[in-house]
Design a protein around this motif. Structure first.
Motif, mmCIF file in Angstrom:
data_model
loop_
_atom_site.group_PDB
_atom_site.id
_atom_site.type_symbol
_atom_site.label_atom_id
_atom_site.label_comp_id
_atom_site.label_asym_id
_atom_site.label_seq_id
_atom_site.Cartn_x
_atom_site.Cartn_y
_atom_site.Cartn_z
ATOM 1 N N ASN A 224 0.823 -1.207 0.000
ATOM 2 C CA ASN A 224 0.000 0.000 0.000
ATOM 3 C C ASN A 224 0.862 1.264 0.000
ATOM 4 O OD1 ASN A 224 -2.416 1.399 -0.076
ATOM 5 N ND2 ASN A 224 -2.724 1.382 2.141
ATOM 6 N N ARG A 225 1.904 1.254 -0.851
ATOM 7 C CA ARG A 225 2.826 2.391 -0.926
ATOM 8 C C ARG A 225 2.918 2.946 -2.341
ATOM 9 N NH1 ARG A 225 4.817 5.828 1.511
ATOM 10 N NH2 ARG A 225 7.013 5.575 0.946
ATOM 11 N N LEU A 226 1.999 2.550 -3.229
ATOM 12 C CA LEU A 226 2.071 2.994 -4.616
ATOM 13 C C LEU A 226 1.206 4.236 -4.786
ATOM 14 C CD1 LEU A 226 3.313 2.302 -7.353
ATOM 15 C CD2 LEU A 226 1.271 0.958 -7.867
ATOM 16 N N ASP A 227 1.742 5.378 -4.373
ATOM 17 C CA ASP A 227 1.049 6.655 -4.538
ATOM 18 C C ASP A 227 1.515 7.318 -5.834
ATOM 19 O OD1 ASP A 227 3.613 7.320 -3.866
ATOM 20 O OD2 ASP A 227 3.120 8.109 -1.886
ATOM 21 N N PRO A 228 0.912 8.452 -6.246
ATOM 22 C CA PRO A 228 1.323 9.100 -7.508
ATOM 23 C C PRO A 228 2.794 9.508 -7.535
ATOM 24 C CG PRO A 228 -0.811 9.921 -6.807
ATOM 25 C CD PRO A 228 -0.315 9.069 -5.692
ATOM 26 N N ALA A 229 3.336 9.955 -6.426
ATOM 27 C CA ALA A 229 4.747 10.337 -6.409
ATOM 28 C C ALA A 229 5.646 9.125 -6.637
ATOM 29 C CB ALA A 229 5.082 11.017 -5.081
ATOM 30 N N MET A 230 5.304 8.002 -6.006
ATOM 31 C CA MET A 230 6.106 6.796 -6.201
ATOM 32 C C MET A 230 5.968 6.276 -7.626
ATOM 33 S SD MET A 230 8.259 4.809 -4.631
ATOM 34 C CE MET A 230 7.978 4.914 -2.851
ATOM 35 N N GLN A 231 4.764 6.389 -8.209
ATOM 36 C CA GLN A 231 4.590 5.971 -9.587
ATOM 37 C C GLN A 231 5.408 6.843 -10.533
ATOM 38 O OE1 GLN A 231 2.706 3.225 -10.671
ATOM 39 N NE2 GLN A 231 3.868 3.694 -12.534
ATOM 40 N N ALA A 232 5.493 8.142 -10.241
ATOM 41 C CA ALA A 232 6.337 9.022 -11.061
ATOM 42 C C ALA A 232 7.801 8.639 -10.940
ATOM 43 C CB ALA A 232 6.119 10.478 -10.637
ATOM 44 N N LEU A 233 8.224 8.209 -9.740
ATOM 45 C CA LEU A 233 9.605 7.758 -9.569
ATOM 46 C C LEU A 233 9.868 6.492 -10.364
ATOM 47 C CD1 LEU A 233 12.381 7.922 -8.200
ATOM 48 C CD2 LEU A 233 11.390 6.755 -6.225
ATOM 49 N N LEU A 234 8.897 5.558 -10.381
ATOM 50 C CA LEU A 234 9.066 4.326 -11.143
ATOM 51 C C LEU A 234 9.075 4.594 -12.644
ATOM 52 C CD1 LEU A 234 6.743 1.874 -9.166
ATOM 53 C CD2 LEU A 234 9.227 2.056 -9.061
ATOM 54 N N ASP A 235 8.344 5.612 -13.095
ATOM 55 C CA ASP A 235 8.332 5.943 -14.517
ATOM 56 C C ASP A 235 9.618 6.628 -14.970
ATOM 57 O OD1 ASP A 235 5.806 4.883 -14.656
ATOM 58 O OD2 ASP A 235 4.790 6.821 -14.399
ATOM 59 N N ASN A 236 10.455 7.036 -14.031
ATOM 60 C CA ASN A 236 11.704 7.750 -14.372
ATOM 61 C C ASN A 236 12.889 7.098 -13.659
ATOM 62 O OD1 ASN A 236 10.780 10.491 -15.828
ATOM 63 N ND2 ASN A 236 9.328 10.013 -14.179
ATOM 64 N N LEU A 237 12.963 5.778 -13.735
ATOM 65 C CA LEU A 237 14.082 5.071 -13.109
ATOM 66 C C LEU A 237 15.415 5.388 -13.772
ATOM 67 C CD1 LEU A 237 12.576 1.516 -12.408
ATOM 68 C CD2 LEU A 237 13.061 3.335 -10.763
ATOM 69 N N GLU A 238 15.365 5.826 -15.048
ATOM 70 C CA GLU A 238 16.632 6.183 -15.705
ATOM 71 C C GLU A 238 17.278 7.391 -15.048
ATOM 72 O OE1 GLU A 238 13.286 8.285 -17.707
ATOM 73 O OE2 GLU A 238 13.723 6.215 -17.108
ATOM 74 N N LEU A 239 16.469 8.317 -14.510
ATOM 75 C CA LEU A 239 17.034 9.444 -13.772
ATOM 76 C C LEU A 239 17.678 8.976 -12.465
ATOM 77 C CD1 LEU A 239 14.244 12.157 -14.222
ATOM 78 C CD2 LEU A 239 16.354 11.858 -15.542
ATOM 79 N N LEU A 240 17.075 7.982 -11.822
ATOM 80 C CA LEU A 240 17.668 7.436 -10.603
ATOM 81 C C LEU A 240 18.960 6.701 -10.905
ATOM 82 C CD1 LEU A 240 17.374 6.966 -7.558
ATOM 83 C CD2 LEU A 240 16.034 4.928 -8.071
#
Length: 503
Positions: A224-240
Motif C-alpha cells: 500500500n505504498r504505490l502513490d502518484p509520487a512513487m509511480q512518477a519515480l518508477l516511470d523515471n528510473l533512468e534518472l535514478l
C-alpha cells in the motif's frame, strides 16, 4: 654427389613429458576438490591403492624452546613399542568366529545387538538430528503450482496459469506478450491478462512482470505504498540510475527528505523475486593452508610470529598395499605380473606426487607470508608489491611452478580467507624513486578517500592524484580512473548528484 640411404649417429637433448610428469603437474595446479576426485578415480582403478583410514590423533604440542631428551625418537618417527599391544598373526588368525569380545577401535564392539553400535529391537538409537536426511527445498515452480491449485477452481484457468509458470525465466520475469500466449493457447488476451494479474500477487510478490518498474510497482501495491509520487519515480528510473536527484525532485513534486525516503523504500524491494529459489548454493571454499598467530615462539634461534600447516581435511590420504602386491606376485602369470608391476609403479608415483604437492604448497605459502607480513599485521594498506619471480627465486623453483601452486589455492588467515594469487600485485612507483607501492593498497586508499568525502567536497580524479602524490605515490590520472572504475565507484559528477540529496 651420391644420392642414397645412409645411417648417421647424432647426439641431441630433448625434454620428454612422461605420463607421470604430466600427472604431477596436473595435481600441482588442481584445486583440493579436483585432487580428491582424481584420487577417488585412482582408488577405483588401481587395486594396489587403498585409503588411509587410520584415525588422525591430535599431536601433542611440546614447547619448541625445550630441548628434546637424549635418545628420544624424532617427532615423525614410528613408535615401535606400540606394536607390543597388538596381537600377531599367529595369535589372532583371520578366521575368528566369536566376535563378541573383539574391540573395534572405530566404534563399539560387535556384541549381542547383531550389528555395530545397534540393537535388534531398535530401542537404542543414539543418532543426532544432524544424521537425519534434510528435505530438499521446493523449487519456485512447485511453490507456484500449489498456490494455483488453491486459487483457481476452473480447469482452464489452471491450464493457463501452468503455461505462464512454465514461461518464467530464472529471475521471475515473463518475457512473452499476452497476445502471443493467447494465440498459442487459443483464448482471449483479456483472460490471459486477468490471470497474470492474479499471479503477480502470489508469494513472492512481483513475479510474472515484464519490466523492473512493473515488478517494483506490484511489490509497492502489496505494501500500500504505490502513490502518484512513487509511480512518477518508477516511470523515471533512468534518472535514478544517473543519480539525477534534482530532476527527480522536479518530476515527483516532493522535497529532498521525501525523495530520500522513497529511494530507501525502493532499495528494500526485491528486483528479482524468483532468483533466490532455484539458485544453487555457493560452494564452500576449503582452505589448503591454515595460518595462526604464534607470538614469541622461539624455533631454531629465530622468533616465529606465524605458524602454517596444511589443512588435513583437504589432503587425500592413500597408501600402497605392498602386502597384497607381494602375495599376488607369487602365483601370478606373466601378464598378471606385468599388470601388477604397472599398477605398483603408478601407486608409488601417485603417493610421491601427493607428498611433493603438499610440501611445495607449504613452502610457497610460507614465503608469501614472510614477504607480506605487514599485511597480516596491519591490513591491506601495508600490502607490498610481489611478483612470481620474487617467490620463485626465494624457494628455488621456476615461475611456472609457483604460478601452478598459487592457482585455486586458498589460505585461512586471521584476516580472512584469501586466494594465494591475491598477494601478487603490481608495483606503483614512488615520487622519490626508491619506495614502491602495491596496486591493491592504492585501490584501498582510493576507496577510503572517496568514502570520507562530503557533499561539499567531492574529489575529482585530479584531486585524488594530487593527494596520492603528496603521500609519495607517483600515479597518473588515467590509472586512478581505471582503479576507480574497477572498484565500481562513479565519477565525481555522479557522486555530486547523488550526495546533493541525502539518501
Amino acid at each position: 654427389m651420391a644420392i642414397g640411404p645412409r645411417l648417421d649417429l647424432r647426439h641431441s637433448q630433448s625434454l620428454v613429458m612422461t605420463p607421470q610428469l604430466r600427472q604431477a603437474i596436473k595435481l600441482l595446479q588442481s584445486s583440493n576438490l579436483e585432487v580428491s576426485a582424481f584420487v577417488e578415480e585412482e582408488l577405483e582403478r588401481n587395486p594396489l591403492l587403498e585409503r588411509d583410514e587410520r584415525p588422525e590423533l591430535p599431536p601433542e604440542r611440546p614447547d619448541p624452546r625445550a630441548e628434546p631428551p637424549a635418545g628420544a625418537a624424532p617427532a615423525d618417527s614410528f613408535d615401535s613399542t606400540a606394536s607390543a599391544t597388538m596381537p600377531s598373526e599367529a595369535e589372532a588368525p583371520l578366521d575368528i568366529r566369536d566376535w563378541s569380545n573383539v574391540y573395534d577401535g572405530d566404534g563399539p564392539s560387535l556384541g549381542e545387538g547383531g550389528g555395530r553400535g545397534g540393537r535388534l529391537d531398535f530401542e537404542g538409537d543414539e543418532r543426532g538430528i544432524e544424521d537425519l536426511a534434510i528435505a530438499r527445498p521446493r523449487s519456485l515452480r512447485e511453490e507456484l503450482a500449489e498456490q494455483v491449485r488453491l486459487s483457481f477452481a476452473d480447469p482452464g484457468d489452471r491450464l493457463i496459469a501452468a503455461q505462464l509458470i512454465a514461461l518464467l525465466d530464472p529471475s521471475g520475469r515473463l518475457a512473452a506478450e499476452d497476445a502471443a500466449i493467447a494465440q498459442a493457447l487459443g483464448c482471449d488476451t483479456a483472460r490471459i491478462a486477468a490471470i497474470r494479474a492474479r499471479l503477480q500477487r502470489f508469494d513472492p510478490a512481483g513475479l510474472f512482470c515484464r519490466s523492473l518498474a512493473e515488478c517494483l510497482a506490484v511489490q509497492l501495491a502489496e505494501r500500500n505504498r504505490l502513490d502518484p509520487a512513487m509511480q512518477a519515480l518508477l516511470d523515471n528510473l533512468e534518472l535514478l540510475a544517473r543519480r539525477d536527484m534534482r530532476g527527480l525532485l522536479k518530476v515527483c513534486g516532493v522535497d529532498a527528505e521525501d525523495l530520500a525516503e522513497m529511494v530507501a523504500e525502493l532499495k528494500r524491494l526485491d528486483p528479482k523475486p524468483g532468483a533466490d529459489y532455484d539458485a544453487a548454493p555457493a560452494p564452500a571454499l576449503l582452505p589448503d593452508v591454515l595460518m595462526r598467530r604464534a607470538p614469541g615462539v622461539q624455533l631454531a634461534g629465530e622468533t616465529v610470529d606465524w605458524i602454517l600447516e596444511l589443512n588435513p581435511d583437504t589432503l587425500p590420504r592413500v597408501l600402497v598395499n605392498r602386502g597384497f602386491h607381494a602375495r599376488a606376485q607369487v602365483s601370478a602369470s606373466r601378464e598378471d605380473k606385468a599388470f601388477l608391476s604397472e599398477k605398483f609403479q603408478a601407486a608409488n608415483w601417485l603417493v610421491k606426487s601427493l607428498e611433493q604437492r603438499a610440501s611445495t604448497i607449504l613452502k610457497v605459502a610460507a614465503e608469501i607470508v614472510r614477504r607480506q607480513d605487514g599485511f597480516f599485521r596491519h591490513g591491506v594498506a601495508h600490502l607490498r608489491p610481489l611478483i612470481l619471480r620474487d617467490v620463485a627465486e626465494a624457494v628455488e623453483m621456476h615461475e611456472s611452478t609457483v604460478s601452478r601452486v598459487t592457482a585455486n589455492k586458498y589460505i585461512a588467515t586471521p584476516r580472512g580467507l584469501f586466494e594465494l594469487k591475491y598477494f601478487f600485485t603490481t608495483a606503483i612507483g614512488g615520487t622519490t624513486g626508491g619506495e614502491t607501492f602495491s596496486a591493491e593498497a592504492i585501490r584501498h586508499r582510493i576507496r577510503s578517500m572517496v568514502s570520507a568525502e562530503t557533499a561539499e567536497d567531492i574529489l575529482s580524479d585530479d584531486a585524488i592524484v594530487a593527494a596520492l602524490r603528496r603521500e609519495g605515490v607517483d600515479i597518473a590520472r588515467r590509472t586512478v580512473a581505471k582503479y576507480r572504475e574497477s572498484l565500481r565507484i562513479p565519477s565525481s559528477v555522479q557522486r555530486k548528484r547523488e550526495k546533493a540529496v541525502p539518501a
